[in-house]
Write an enzyme that holds these catalytic residues in place. Structure first.
Site, PDB file in Angstrom:
ATOM      1  N   GLY A   1       0.579  -1.639   0.108  1.00 26.24           N
ATOM      2  CA  GLY A   1       0.030   0.220   0.265  1.00 26.24           C
ATOM      3  C   GLY A   1       0.827   1.335  -0.085  1.00 26.24           C
ATOM      4  N   ALA A   2       1.806   1.208  -0.430  1.00 27.41           N
ATOM      5  CA  ALA A   2       2.655   2.599  -0.981  1.00 27.41           C
ATOM      6  C   ALA A   2       2.700   3.520  -1.425  1.00 27.41           C
ATOM      7  CB  ALA A   2       4.226   1.413  -1.055  1.00 27.41           C
ATOM      8  N   ASN A   3       1.342   3.175  -2.501  1.00 26.82           N
ATOM      9  CA  ASN A   3       0.603   4.873  -2.969  1.00 26.82           C
ATOM     10  C   ASN A   3       0.170   6.137  -2.580  1.00 26.82           C
ATOM     11  OD1 ASN A   3      -1.197   2.511  -3.201  1.00 26.82           O
ATOM     12  ND2 ASN A   3      -2.339   4.438  -4.318  1.00 26.82           N
TER      13      ASN A   3
ATOM     14  N   GLY B   1      -1.576   7.982   1.591  1.00 24.59           N
ATOM     15  CA  GLY B   1      -0.740   7.790   3.152  1.00 24.59           C
ATOM     16  C   GLY B   1       0.376   7.400   4.084  1.00 24.59           C
TER      17      GLY B   1
ATOM     18  N   GLY C   1       1.483   4.703   3.719  1.00 20.90           N
ATOM     19  CA  GLY C   1       2.293   3.927   2.874  1.00 20.90           C
ATOM     20  C   GLY C   1       3.960   4.576   2.588  1.00 20.90           C
TER      21      GLY C   1
ATOM     22  N   SER D   1      -4.576  -0.290  14.466  1.00 20.60           N
ATOM     23  CA  SER D   1      -4.780   0.353  14.681  1.00 20.60           C
ATOM     24  C   SER D   1      -5.446   0.170  16.221  1.00 20.60           C
ATOM     25  CB  SER D   1      -6.091   0.626  13.533  1.00 20.60           C
ATOM     26  OG  SER D   1      -7.103   1.328  14.247  1.00 20.60           O
TER      27      SER D   1
ATOM     28  N   TYR E   1     -13.240  -4.697  11.292  1.00 19.59           N
ATOM     29  CA  TYR E   1     -12.834  -3.633  10.786  1.00 19.59           C
ATOM     30  C   TYR E   1     -11.615  -3.892  11.579  1.00 19.59           C
ATOM     31  CZ  TYR E   1      -8.943  -0.198  10.537  1.00 19.59           C
ATOM     32  OH  TYR E   1      -7.814   0.833  10.405  1.00 19.59           O
TER      33      TYR E   1
END
Ligand SMILES: NC(=O)c1ccc[n+]([C@@H]2O[C@H](COP(=O)([O-])OP(=O)(O)OC[C@H]3O[C@@H](n4cnc5c(N)ncnc54)[C@H](OP(=O)(O)O)[C@@H]3O)[C@@H](O)[C@H]2O)c1
Length: 300
Positions: free
Chosen positions: A25-27, A29, A31, A146, A171
Site C-alpha cells: 500500500g505504498a501509493n 497515506g 505507506g 490500529s 475492521y
C-alpha cells in the site's frame, strides 16, 4: 549515541544503502510516507501497490532513492503468490496496506474483504517471503494495526461474515488479527531461533485516504472534515512504523505508537500496549491454524 525513542524522528534512520524494503500500500497515506522516508535514506523500496498507475504516480512524488512499483492485490491470493515469487531479496517487510469499513464485500477467494485484505493477505505474503527475509540483513516484519484493535475479537464461528456484518466491527476484527499475528509471529520466530524480528505499529489518527476511499457512505462523508479538524499529517502517522522498520532500538514482539495525546498523534514514537485479549497465545494459535487453512500458506 543512540537517540532516545521519545525524541526519535525519521532523521535518525541510519543510512539504508544496501537494504531492500517491501512496503504494501505504498501509493498512499502512511505507506507513501514510509516509502519516501526510507528512500531518502538510500533504501531500495519495492512499492507493492494494487494499481500500477496509482503506484507510479506516487513513485513520481518521491525524491531520489531507489524505488520500484510492483503489483500486489492483497485481496487476491493468486496476486500475493505472484508478487512473492518475484521478490528476489528483502530485508524488511512492512505490512501496511489496509481498507476500512467498506460495505460487505469479498476477496477473489470469497473472504470478507477487511479480514481477507488486512489480515489474510498479509499473513500469506509474510509466509511466502519468510525464506528470503530469513536470508536478509537484520530482517524485520512490521505489521500495521490500529488503536481500534482494542474493540476487536475474532468471530471464529462466523469468520466470513455469513451471519452478520458490521463495517466497524469487522475492521476492528481485522486489526485485532494484525496484533495476534504480529505477536504470534514473534513467538514462533524466537522459538525457531530465527534472525527475523516481528514488530507492531499503529499511527494514531492520521489524515489519509483511509477515511474516504473505502468506507460506507456516512463514514466517508464525515471522514474528510474530521481529517481536516482532528487528524495529524500522514508523515507523523508513519513515524511509529518507520521506527519499527528502521529504528536502531526497536525490538521484536514490541508495539509502537505515537507519543502524544491518547496515542492519537505525535512526532515521536513510544512503546504502547496491545489490549490484553490480543496477547492470548491460544487465540493467536487458533487464528494461525485457520489462516494457514484458508490461505493454503504454511510457514516454514
Ligand atoms: N490513517 C489512520 O488514521 C489509521 C489509523 C489506524 C490504522 N491505520 C492503518 O494504516 C494502514 C495504512 O492506511 P492509510 O491510513 O495510509 O490509508 P490509505 O491512504 O487509504 O492507504 C491504504 C493503502 O492500502 C492499499 N490497499 C487497499 N486495499 C489493498 C489491496 N487489496 N491490495 C493492496 N493494497 C491495498 C491502498 O491502495 P489504493 O490506493 O489502491 O486503494 C493504499 O495504498 C492501514 O493498515 C490502516 O488500517 C490508519
Amino acid at each position: 549515541m543512540l537517540c532516545p525513542m521519545t525524541k526519535w524522528t525519521v532523521n535518525d534512520i541510519p543510512q539504508q544503502n544496501d537494504r531492500t524494503y517491501v512496503v504494501t500500500g505504498a501509493n498512499s497515506g502512511l505507506g507513501l510516507e514510509t516509502a519516501r522516508a526510507l528512500a531518502a535514506k538510500g533504501a531500495h523500496v519495492i512499492m507493492a501497490c494494487r494499481d500500477l498507475d496509482r503506484g507510479r504516480a506516487a513513485q513520481a512524488r518521491i525524491q531520489g532513492g531507489r524505488t520500484e512499483v510492483r503489483r500486489l492485490d492483497l485481496a487476491d491470493l493468486e496476486s500475493v503468490r505472484e508478487f512473492a515469487a518475484a521478490v528476489e531479496s528483502v530485508d524488511v517487510l512492512v505490512n501496511n496496506a489496509g481498507i476500512m469499513m467498506p460495505p460487505l464485500r469479498r476477496t477473489a477467494q470469497g473472504f470478507e474483504l477487511q479480514f481477507g485484505t488486512n489480515h489474510l493477505g498479509h499473513f500469506a505474503l509474510t509466509g511466502l517471503l519468510l525464506d528470503r527475509l530469513s536470508a536478509g540483513d537484520a530482517p524485520r516484519v512490521v505489521t500495521v494495526t490500529s488503536s481500534l484493535h482494542r474493540t476487536g475479537s475474532i468471530r471464529f464461528d462466523d469468520l466470513n461474515a455469513e451471519k452478520s456484518y458490521s463495517p466497524i466491527g469487522h475492521y476492528a476484527q481485522s486489526k485485532f488479527a494484525n496484533v495476534l499475528f504480529g505477536l504470534e509471529l514473534d513467538r514462533r520466530l524466537r522459538k525457531a531461533g530465527s534472525p527475523v524480528l516481528s514488530l507492531l505499529a499503529h499511527p494514531g489518527y492520521a489524515a489519509t485516504n483511509l477515511q474516504s476511499s473505502g468506507p460506507v457512505k456516512l463514514i466517508a462523508l464525515l471522514g474528510k472534515p474530521a481529517n481536516l479538524l482532528l487528524a495529524q499529517p500522514a508523515a507523523h502517522g508513519a513515524v511509529p512504523q518507520l521506527y519499527a522498520a528502521a529504528g536502531s532500538g526497536a525490538e521484536s514482539g514490541r508495539f509502537y505508537g505515537p507519543s502524544g495525546f491518547q496515542e492519537m498523534r505525535g512526532r515521536h514514537p513510544k512503546e504502547v500496549r496491545p489490549v490484553r485479549a490480543a496477547t492470548d497465545p491460544d487465540v493467536a494459535g487458533r487464528l494461525w491454524a485457520v489462516s494457514e487453512e484458508l490461505t493454503g500458506v504454511r510457514f516454514p
